[in-house]
Design a protein around this motif. Structure first.
Motif, mmCIF file in Angstrom:
data_model
loop_
_atom_site.group_PDB
_atom_site.id
_atom_site.type_symbol
_atom_site.label_atom_id
_atom_site.label_comp_id
_atom_site.label_asym_id
_atom_site.label_seq_id
_atom_site.Cartn_x
_atom_site.Cartn_y
_atom_site.Cartn_z
ATOM 1 N N LEU A 567 10.928 33.636 89.187
ATOM 2 C CA LEU A 567 10.343 34.844 89.765
ATOM 3 C C LEU A 567 10.427 34.803 91.290
ATOM 4 O O LEU A 567 10.241 33.758 91.919
ATOM 5 C CB LEU A 567 8.877 34.979 89.347
ATOM 6 N N GLY A 568 10.708 35.969 91.875
ATOM 7 C CA GLY A 568 10.730 36.075 93.333
ATOM 8 C C GLY A 568 11.729 35.123 93.954
ATOM 9 O O GLY A 568 12.901 35.062 93.579
ATOM 10 N N ALA A 569 11.236 34.343 94.919
ATOM 11 C CA ALA A 569 12.113 33.401 95.625
ATOM 12 C C ALA A 569 12.581 32.263 94.729
ATOM 13 O O ALA A 569 13.509 31.531 95.097
ATOM 14 C CB ALA A 569 11.388 32.837 96.849
ATOM 15 N N GLY A 570 12.000 32.103 93.536
ATOM 16 C CA GLY A 570 12.485 31.110 92.598
ATOM 17 C C GLY A 570 13.904 31.373 92.130
ATOM 18 O O GLY A 570 14.555 30.477 91.577
ATOM 19 N N ARG A 571 14.411 32.579 92.364
ATOM 20 C CA ARG A 571 15.780 32.893 91.952
ATOM 21 C C ARG A 571 16.804 32.095 92.755
ATOM 22 O O ARG A 571 17.913 31.840 92.280
ATOM 23 C CB ARG A 571 16.042 34.396 92.090
ATOM 24 N N PHE A 572 16.452 31.687 93.972
ATOM 25 C CA PHE A 572 17.369 30.818 94.719
ATOM 26 C C PHE A 572 17.578 29.501 93.973
ATOM 27 O O PHE A 572 18.685 28.956 93.944
ATOM 28 C CB PHE A 572 16.826 30.551 96.123
ATOM 29 N N ALA A 573 16.508 28.990 93.353
ATOM 30 C CA ALA A 573 16.643 27.755 92.572
ATOM 31 C C ALA A 573 17.492 27.985 91.327
ATOM 32 O O ALA A 573 18.216 27.081 90.892
ATOM 33 C CB ALA A 573 15.256 27.230 92.188
ATOM 34 N N ALA A 574 17.421 29.190 90.747
ATOM 35 C CA ALA A 574 18.271 29.501 89.595
ATOM 36 C C ALA A 574 19.744 29.461 89.990
ATOM 37 O O ALA A 574 20.603 29.036 89.198
ATOM 38 C CB ALA A 574 17.905 30.864 89.017
ATOM 39 N N LEU A 575 20.054 29.893 91.210
ATOM 40 C CA LEU A 575 21.437 29.812 91.689
ATOM 41 C C LEU A 575 21.865 28.352 91.851
ATOM 42 O O LEU A 575 23.021 28.001 91.573
ATOM 43 C CB LEU A 575 21.573 30.560 93.013
ATOM 44 N N ALA A 610 26.707 36.051 92.427
ATOM 45 C CA ALA A 610 25.924 35.242 93.356
ATOM 46 C C ALA A 610 26.497 33.833 93.503
ATOM 47 O O ALA A 610 26.568 33.295 94.617
ATOM 48 C CB ALA A 610 24.472 35.181 92.887
ATOM 49 N N SER A 611 26.910 33.220 92.383
ATOM 50 C CA SER A 611 27.426 31.848 92.461
ATOM 51 C C SER A 611 28.698 31.770 93.281
ATOM 52 O O SER A 611 28.938 30.784 93.992
ATOM 53 C CB SER A 611 27.677 31.310 91.046
ATOM 54 N N LEU A 612 29.530 32.799 93.194
ATOM 55 C CA LEU A 612 30.792 32.770 93.934
ATOM 56 C C LEU A 612 30.584 32.869 95.437
ATOM 57 O O LEU A 612 31.451 32.434 96.210
ATOM 58 C CB LEU A 612 31.698 33.906 93.460
ATOM 59 N N VAL A 613 29.450 33.431 95.869
ATOM 60 C CA VAL A 613 29.201 33.525 97.312
ATOM 61 C C VAL A 613 28.194 32.479 97.788
ATOM 62 O O VAL A 613 28.148 32.173 98.986
ATOM 63 C CB VAL A 613 28.742 34.948 97.710
ATOM 64 N N TRP A 614 27.369 31.930 96.877
ATOM 65 C CA TRP A 614 26.456 30.850 97.266
ATOM 66 C C TRP A 614 27.132 29.482 97.162
ATOM 67 O O TRP A 614 26.789 28.566 97.901
ATOM 68 C CB TRP A 614 25.205 30.863 96.390
ATOM 69 N N HIS A 615 28.058 29.342 96.241
ATOM 70 C CA HIS A 615 28.794 28.084 96.046
ATOM 71 C C HIS A 615 30.293 28.398 96.077
ATOM 72 O O HIS A 615 30.998 28.233 95.079
ATOM 73 C CB HIS A 615 28.402 27.445 94.714
ATOM 74 N N PRO A 616 30.805 28.830 97.217
ATOM 75 C CA PRO A 616 32.166 29.386 97.275
ATOM 76 C C PRO A 616 33.268 28.378 97.010
ATOM 77 O O PRO A 616 34.394 28.786 96.693
ATOM 78 C CB PRO A 616 32.248 29.940 98.704
ATOM 79 N N ASP A 617 32.997 27.094 97.115
ATOM 80 C CA ASP A 617 34.041 26.091 96.923
ATOM 81 C C ASP A 617 33.940 25.392 95.574
ATOM 82 O O ASP A 617 34.690 24.447 95.303
ATOM 83 C CB ASP A 617 33.967 25.041 98.048
ATOM 84 N N LEU A 618 33.034 25.837 94.715
ATOM 85 C CA LEU A 618 32.804 25.150 93.452
ATOM 86 C C LEU A 618 33.722 25.652 92.339
ATOM 87 O O LEU A 618 34.211 24.871 91.525
ATOM 88 C CB LEU A 618 31.340 25.312 93.034
ATOM 89 N N PHE A 619 33.978 26.957 92.302
ATOM 90 C CA PHE A 619 34.715 27.567 91.206
ATOM 91 C C PHE A 619 36.063 28.103 91.673
ATOM 92 O O PHE A 619 36.188 28.592 92.802
ATOM 93 C CB PHE A 619 33.901 28.700 90.588
ATOM 94 N N ARG A 620 37.040 28.057 90.763
ATOM 95 C CA ARG A 620 38.356 28.635 91.062
ATOM 96 C C ARG A 620 38.368 30.144 90.919
ATOM 97 O O ARG A 620 39.148 30.833 91.583
ATOM 98 C CB ARG A 620 39.402 28.059 90.118
ATOM 99 N N THR A 621 37.532 30.662 90.016
ATOM 100 C CA THR A 621 37.507 32.101 89.762
ATOM 101 C C THR A 621 36.228 32.440 89.028
ATOM 102 O O THR A 621 35.465 31.555 88.608
ATOM 103 C CB THR A 621 38.733 32.541 88.935
ATOM 104 N N GLY A 622 35.994 33.743 88.865
ATOM 105 C CA GLY A 622 34.828 34.203 88.127
ATOM 106 C C GLY A 622 35.150 35.463 87.355
ATOM 107 O O GLY A 622 36.044 36.233 87.729
ATOM 108 N N VAL A 623 34.406 35.676 86.259
ATOM 109 C CA VAL A 623 34.488 36.904 85.473
ATOM 110 C C VAL A 623 33.066 37.425 85.322
ATOM 111 O O VAL A 623 32.235 36.799 84.645
ATOM 112 C CB VAL A 623 35.126 36.676 84.092
#
Length: 741
Positions: A567-575, A610-623
């Motif tokens: 909830l709320g700012a806890g969503r950053f931890a979900a990312l 969100a993951s592609l912009v918060w962790h931009p070097d982790l994944f090769r692509t996203g769907v």
């Protein structure tokens, strides 16, 4: 994403028959009077209850007769491995109405539970979403989604396919949801949703981001945006202008909205009766009415804050309010004498249990007791036998179901007491629905990792038998490659929170050999990853891709604290959870750290963006499938009742404006580094298609390969077989291309 629209329903009982009023138009087709309804005290039709907020209810609907639509029809696709789900039985349990997609789209069928015969009751191409057979056996009520979108209407038809008519939701842009029947079968409850003033029923009520004129259109059932590369800013001298959807004149809060519940007589012999109305409502469903008509059980409230409300029909006074868990909306039922309310509730608890609330003659509570509970497991589903003397319970045990019966009115015990539980073995992993089917009989909808959804029946609580019209397990997939059975993996997030997920290993690969892996994220966020057969996973593992499908914080099935942890700012931890799950897939999968992708739908689609912009070097692509990219435009464009519900989960669009801006992927679009495929249904009003369009457009403006596949005649869920197949293949092609070269 926001809550499933099917949550926003009601169910009630009918009042004494009255002559059709001025709004009651057409004479009833082949209508015949049933047994007289038991009197129910009610306020006059069109008059809101005394404590109802807002300016008043929506106008009551009038039934609209339709031509017959039963029998066979020519279809483009006829599925051999089909699914059957959402059963509802006739009075003696000999027949069931159910949803089946053997014709390529979910449609309404009926058939004997122990015979081969089945019949198609509505051959129209509009997907069917819910089904309910009247207690007197004369009508089957059901909801459909015209054009495959999120706006639904309530219809009814006789068991032989005649008399089909729309009960509510016939007007363009309107939405109606199915409730349950009166105990005597004389009326069915529906909820009407107020149509937004700025929407004509054809699209979202928000400024949209138009695609560039040179984006190509592809024929068939989809539109593909993309395919023509942009020049990158580097080396061309072109300045890239950031796309910021918040620069558009988007209102933060939409003022319209409201839900009104009516009892509708399918025979049109009695005028509709208003049961409840609420403005700015998140949900409104009537789950039961006492047999004497004195009390009504409502489920209302936003996600994470649902509540059961007991209200007297005579004066509309609220007598009892109890918090209940998210999940299945059918939260409970009154005992036959109205002295006990049986509830699936997590009131003051970490996990949902079966509660008994003792009620006085005035409907006020006189004590609550826990009847059945399990440590570390939620009560997923609760259903009661027709006589109210037996409860059927499905427990969520690490994602799988365990099923048991409990006698709720044993001889010599108090009305709110119960006997010992009796387990019933299950042939497959997950129960999705339980309904009573006559004396001593039950119908269960089951799913499993090796089968298509099917309906099973049991008599006197003995072993379950598959209905003949459900697919056989061996027909789940074409011969040659069995579905992959997943393995449960456990891990710990960086802040110490326990997480888990299901790992699907692609066949034909050595145990320790690193493999390209897709991190797949479910929606909700309160959904849960469960070990059931998923054709998408079967497609991906067939391409040599492993899958890790975790439950990040916010998922259900792990206790209320886990659900509320985002909830709320806890969503950053979900990312951060997404990144931690990817790291665990590498360590325990084993996934290849250089060939990771992230994919998800609805809220999972948001996590992809969100993951592609918060962790931009982790994944090769996203769907990203039907995901939100900007909370400002999402709240401005979604259905009003979904916005009301989502505000508790994500944050209020005005009071939490800065938090929502910080959590929006569009805010960090400049961090995007990898190619992206977005997929969306053209009629999605839960998450409007502009959410995908603006992210794809911004990615392409920054010189990145990005495409948007828009599926025609689909809403938030993809329901048509040809579209589902197109989606699976397009996603698999994209992932295979970016992970295996």
């Amino acid at each position: 994403m926001a809550a499933d629209a099917r949550d926003h329903v009601t169910d009630e009982r009918r009042t004494p028959a009255a002559p059709p009023g001025p709004g009651s138009t057409s004479p009833p087709l082949d209508a015949h009077p049933g047994p007289p309804a038991a009197p129910v005290a009610a306020w006059p039709p069109g008059t809101p209850p005394a404590d109802a907020p807002g300016s008043g209810p929506l106008a009551a609907p009038a039934p609209v007769a339709l031509p017959g639509a039963s029998g066979p029809r020519d279809v483009v696709t006829r599925l051999h491995a089909h699914g059957c789900w959402y059963p509802s039985a006739n009075a003696d349990g000999s027949e069931a109405a159910f949803i089946c997609d053997r014709g390529g789209v979910p449609q309404l069928y009926a058939g004997s539970v122990d015979g081969e015969e089945e019949r198609l009751l509505d051959a129209s191409p509009d997907p069917v979403k819910e089904v309910s057979w009247s207690p007197d056996g004369r009508w089957i009520a059901y909801t459909t989604a015209p054009g495959g979108g999120e706006h639904t209407r309530v219809l009814c038809v006789r068991p032989d396919g005649t008399g089909r008519r729309v009960l509510a939701g016939a007007d363009p842009g309107s939405t109606a949801y199915l409730g349950c029947w009166a105990h005597d079968g004389s009326a069915v409850a529906v909820t009407l949703a107020a149509p937004p003033a700025d929407r004509d029923g054809t699209g979202p009520a928000r400024p949209d981001v138009a695609p560039p004129p040179h984006w190509a259109e592809r024929g068939g059932r989809a539109t593909l945006l993309g395919g023509t590369p942009y020049d990158t800013a580097a080396g061309t001298g072109r300045t890239v202008t950031p796309t910021d959807a918040r620069a558009l004149a988007v209102p933060a809060v939409r003022s319209e909205g409201g839900l009104s519940a009516y009892l509708i007589d399918p025979d049109a012999l009695a005028a509709p009766v208003l049961l409840a109305t609420e403005t700015h409502a998140a949900t409104l469903r009537v789950c039961d009415i006492s047999h004497d008509g004195r009390l009504v059980l409502l489920r209302r409230g936003p996600r994470g804050r649902r509540e059961a409300v007991v209200r007297r029909t005579a004066d509309s006074a609220t007598t009892c309010t109890v918090p209940v868990a998210d999940g299945d909306p059918w939260i409970g039922r009154f005992s036959p004498d109205g002295r006990t309310l049986w509830l699936r509730s997590n009131a003051d608890r970490e996990y949902a249990a079966l509660l008994a609330v003792a009620l006085g003659p005035d409907g006020r509570p006189h004590g609550t007791s826990v009847v059945a509970e399990r440590e570390g497991s939620d009560l997923d589903l609760l259903a009661m036998a027709h006589d109210g003397r037996t409860a059927t319970l499905a427990w969520n045990v690490r994602g799988a179901s365990e099923f048991e019966l409990v006698e709720t009115s044993p001889a010599g015990r108090a009305p709110d007491d119960a006997g010992p539980t009796r387990p019933v073995p299950l042939p497959h992993e997950v129960v999705t629905r339980i309904v009573a089917a006559g004396p001593g009989r039950l119908l269960l909808a089951l799913s499993g990792s090796q089968r298509r959804p099917g309906v099973w029946w049991a008599s006197e609580g003995v072993s379950l038998l598959r209905t003949p019209w459900s697919s056989r397990d061996e027909d789940a997939v074409p011969p040659g490659r069995a579905p992959v059975r997943p393995v449960l993996l456990r891990l710990t997030a960086r802040d110490g929170l326990p997480l888990s997920g299901w790992y699907y290993r692609a066949p034909g690969r050595a145990p320790g050999e690193p493999a390209p892996c897709v991190i797949h994220l479910h929606g909700g966020p309160e959904e849960q990853e469960r070990p059931v057969f998923n054709p998408l996973y079967h497609e991906l593992t067939g391409r040599g891709l492993d899958i890790f499908a975790p439950d990040v914080r916010g998922s259900s099935g792990h206790g209320r604290s886990f659900v509320d942890a985002d909830l709320g700012a806890g969503r950053f931890a979900a990312l951060d959870d997404v990144a931690d799950c990817a790291a665990h897939a590498v360590a325990e999968g084993p996934a290849d750290p250089t060939r990771l992708a992230v994919m998800g739908r609805s809220y999972g689609g948001y996590l992809v963006f969100a993951s592609l912009v918060w962790h931009p070097d982790l994944f090769r692509t996203g769907v990203a499938v039907c995901g939100m990219s900007d909370f400002a435009t999402f709240f401005a464009g979604t259905e009003p009742w979904l916005a009301e519900s989502a505000a508790h989960k994500y944050g209020h669009p005005e009071r939490d404006r800065e938090l929502l801006r910080a959590l929006s992927p569009m805010t960090r679009i400049d961090a995007l580094r990898v190619p992206l495929l977005a997929v969306h249904g053209e009629h999605d009003t839960n998450v409007p298609p502009g959410e995908s369009r603006q992210f794809v457009r911004a990615a392409r403006e920054r010189g990145l390969p990005a495409e948007l596949l828009t599926l025609r005649d689909e809403g938030h869920d993809f329901l048509r077989a040809d579209n589902r197949r197109l989606f699976r293949r397009a996603a698999a092609d994209w992932l295979e291309r970016h992970l295996t070269v």
